[in-house]
Scaffold this motif. Sequence first.
Motif, PDB file in Angstrom:
ATOM      1  N   UNK A 198      81.769  33.259 -36.624  1.00 53.92           N
ATOM      2  CA  UNK A 198      80.641  33.171 -35.695  1.00 53.92           C
ATOM      3  C   UNK A 198      81.061  33.608 -34.296  1.00 53.92           C
ATOM      4  N   UNK A 199      82.196  33.101 -33.816  1.00 57.81           N
ATOM      5  CA  UNK A 199      82.658  33.446 -32.477  1.00 57.81           C
ATOM      6  C   UNK A 199      82.988  34.930 -32.369  1.00 57.81           C
ATOM      7  N   UNK A 200      83.560  35.510 -33.419  1.00 58.17           N
ATOM      8  CA  UNK A 200      83.861  36.947 -33.391  1.00 58.17           C
ATOM      9  C   UNK A 200      82.579  37.763 -33.249  1.00 58.17           C
ATOM     10  N   UNK A 201      81.540  37.372 -33.949  1.00 58.36           N
ATOM     11  CA  UNK A 201      80.262  38.090 -33.847  1.00 58.36           C
ATOM     12  C   UNK A 201      79.638  37.915 -32.468  1.00 58.36           C
ATOM     13  N   UNK A 202      79.706  36.713 -31.938  1.00 54.71           N
ATOM     14  CA  UNK A 202      79.136  36.461 -30.614  1.00 54.71           C
ATOM     15  C   UNK A 202      79.896  37.220 -29.536  1.00 54.71           C
ATOM     16  N   UNK A 203      81.213  37.326 -29.678  1.00 54.06           N
ATOM     17  CA  UNK A 203      82.010  38.083 -28.720  1.00 54.06           C
ATOM     18  C   UNK A 203      81.616  39.552 -28.712  1.00 54.06           C
ATOM     19  N   UNK A 204      81.170  40.065 -29.851  1.00 57.33           N
ATOM     20  CA  UNK A 204      80.701  41.460 -29.927  1.00 57.33           C
ATOM     21  C   UNK A 204      79.279  41.614 -29.406  1.00 57.33           C
ATOM     22  N   UNK A 205      78.685  40.518 -28.945  1.00 58.60           N
ATOM     23  CA  UNK A 205      77.337  40.590 -28.412  1.00 58.60           C
ATOM     24  C   UNK A 205      76.246  40.526 -29.461  1.00 58.60           C
ATOM     25  N   UNK A 206      76.590  40.157 -30.689  1.00 57.48           N
ATOM     26  CA  UNK A 206      75.594  40.092 -31.762  1.00 57.48           C
ATOM     27  C   UNK A 206      74.762  38.816 -31.653  1.00 57.48           C
ATOM     28  N   UNK A 207      73.571  38.872 -32.213  1.00 57.51           N
ATOM     29  CA  UNK A 207      72.749  37.672 -32.357  1.00 57.51           C
ATOM     30  C   UNK A 207      72.813  37.267 -33.816  1.00 57.51           C
TER      31      UNK A 207
END
Length: 326
Positions: A116-125
């Motif tokens: 989850x954190x990796x996706x959020x760091x990439x700016x994903x929703x």
Amino acid sequence: MDNLDLGVLRVAAGWRAEARGVVLGTITRTWGSAPRPVGSLVAVRDDGQISGSVSGGCIEDDLVAQLRAGSLAITRPTALRYGVGAEEARRFGLPCGGTLELMLEPLGPQSALDDLLARLTRGERVRRTLDLATGSVALQPADRGADALTLTETKLVSHHGPQWRLLVIGAGQMTDYLAQMAQALGYGVTVCDPREEYAEGFALPGAVLTRDMPDDVVTAFQVDEATAVVALTHDPKLDDLALMEALKSPAFYVGAIGSRVNQAKRRARLAEHFGLTAAELDRLHGPVGLDIGARTPPEIALSILAEMTAVRYRAGGAKVEAGCAL
């Protein structure tokens, strides 16, 4: 989820990396007023350390007390309710009769926290689905317009990542402050500047930089009602290109830096050369920002985000003149 809660997830992941036990609490329901909105997070470490907030501190204190008493030694998601009666509501900092419900989940490999954190760091929703029977988590891409949280008898669905977007034209010093503050407020930030002397020096983690021309960027951005566009270059050849497209779009906020005199000249150019209507020009916030007496770049950035927030919540506010007349 706001950026405060993203910080909670990062702290919880750090605790997990240290092999500490962690319980994550999510506000799933409120009745009456509540200190934090539905979806807000709090994490409790196995020694009672807290990250995040769901109340003025009373509920957090109770969670720590329950942990030390052994009541939070849970193996699967468990609901906890506060403030059913007036006396209990006052005890936990809720208004008389207010109620707040938390879903507590013990974090582990099944929680997919690092993913989850990796996706959020990439700016994903991201849409996070928690199975209430097993505690396992599934992650899927989510739209910005998706509901923040849904609770059923079998699952808790929450949405994480930037719900709002900010497109900034110009990569100058003020953009650094504006972008950082906007990220703290939960915006996904994109900066557009085709000028080599500015773009080469811009580097802000989590922000996207594009060197394309502003009109092309606004068009490709697929601006919607969750988008703000702010022009900060002071160069009509760049700012006007962005504004001519942004003012025709559904963007909830379009702003441009400059004095009232320069704004009047800008309106005349946009009408004469690009055919914008009076109604479209009236959407332009310029001078940009609220009148807070701003003078320095971080103060002006603050005034811009204050006005953006006021517009989002349909609030009023006086325009800034001196502070954004640079």
